[in-house]
Design a protein around this motif. Structure first.
Motif, PDB file in Angstrom:
ATOM      1  N   ASP A 100      57.922 -20.765  33.015  1.00 19.93           N
ATOM      2  CA  ASP A 100      57.545 -21.308  31.710  1.00 19.93           C
ATOM      3  C   ASP A 100      56.722 -22.576  31.911  1.00 19.93           C
ATOM      4  O   ASP A 100      57.288 -23.651  32.130  1.00 19.93           O
ATOM      5  N   PRO A 101      55.392 -22.463  31.854  1.00 17.72           N
ATOM      6  CA  PRO A 101      54.544 -23.640  32.086  1.00 17.72           C
ATOM      7  C   PRO A 101      54.830 -24.797  31.130  1.00 17.72           C
ATOM      8  O   PRO A 101      54.774 -25.962  31.536  1.00 17.72           O
ATOM      9  N   VAL A 102      55.168 -24.516  29.901  1.00 20.44           N
ATOM     10  CA  VAL A 102      55.460 -25.579  28.935  1.00 20.44           C
ATOM     11  C   VAL A 102      56.702 -26.349  29.373  1.00 20.44           C
ATOM     12  O   VAL A 102      56.723 -27.586  29.359  1.00 20.44           O
ATOM     13  N   GLN A 103      57.739 -25.637  29.799  1.00 15.75           N
ATOM     14  CA  GLN A 103      58.964 -26.288  30.290  1.00 15.75           C
ATOM     15  C   GLN A 103      58.692 -27.051  31.582  1.00 15.75           C
ATOM     16  O   GLN A 103      59.190 -28.154  31.776  1.00 15.75           O
ATOM     17  N   PHE A 104      57.903 -26.464  32.470  1.00 16.54           N
ATOM     18  CA  PHE A 104      57.534 -27.128  33.719  1.00 16.54           C
ATOM     19  C   PHE A 104      56.846 -28.458  33.416  1.00 16.54           C
ATOM     20  O   PHE A 104      57.173 -29.490  33.997  1.00 16.54           O
ATOM     21  N   ASN A 105      55.897 -28.441  32.488  1.00 14.45           N
ATOM     22  CA  ASN A 105      55.175 -29.664  32.103  1.00 14.45           C
ATOM     23  C   ASN A 105      56.130 -30.701  31.533  1.00 14.45           C
ATOM     24  O   ASN A 105      56.028 -31.896  31.841  1.00 14.45           O
ATOM     25  N   LYS A 106      57.074 -30.255  30.724  1.00 16.50           N
ATOM     26  CA  LYS A 106      58.058 -31.165  30.136  1.00 16.50           C
ATOM     27  C   LYS A 106      58.910 -31.809  31.234  1.00 16.50           C
ATOM     28  O   LYS A 106      59.137 -33.018  31.225  1.00 16.50           O
TER      29      LYS A 106
END
Length: 149
Positions: A100-106
């Motif tokens: 999950d790129p969004v979670q990774f970024n977070k």
């Protein structure tokens, strides 16, 4: 070797876990360049997050607080999908591990920017403590000079 079993590039997570096992005092020193390019390199970011997930102590080294002010926005808008690597295959390998790129970024932003335990906050508190120590030492030296000692 850039691919296959002899390749070392795809084993950093295993190596970090191994180092922590054989040396419980193992820690990660993160030397941030003056332009914060480190935070645009996919291998660097992956290693930072892997160390945090493995509870490996991390110590940030930055040239100056001015560089934080100047480049903080880069960290705030970081997106793993835009991160770079020297070899496209490396980039694809790491992105394939990111569910999950969004979670990774977070997670990356929390790791670096969290106001209490983010790497930048911890660095700031260490710098402040150092300045306070230097100031206290300066006061002691001034007193001894005044007293003629």
């Amino acid at each position: 070797h850039l691919t296959g079993d002899p390749c070392e590039m795809n084993k950093f997570d295993d190596m970090m876990a191994y180092l922590l096992t054989i040396s419980p005092a193992f820690s990660q020193v993160i030397a941030v360049d003056s332009h914060f390019v480190l935070f645009s390199r996919i291998w660097c970011i992956a290693e930072l997050l892997e160390a945090r997930r493995d509870h490996i102590p991390q110590d940030l080294e930055i040239h100056s607080a001015a560089h934080i002010v100047e480049h903080r926005k880069q960290v705030e808008i970081f997106d793993v999908r835009d991160a770079q690597a020297s070899f496209p295959a490396d980039r694809e390998l790491i992105l394939s591990k990111v569910d999950d790129p969004v979670q990774f970024n977070k997670e990356m932003r929390v790791l670096v920017l969290h106001p209490e335990h983010g790497l930048l906050s911890v660095w700031n508190s260490h710098v402040l403590a150092t300045f306070m120590l230097v100031d206290e030492l300066g006061s002691i030296l001034a007193l001894t000079t005044v007293d003629g000692v």
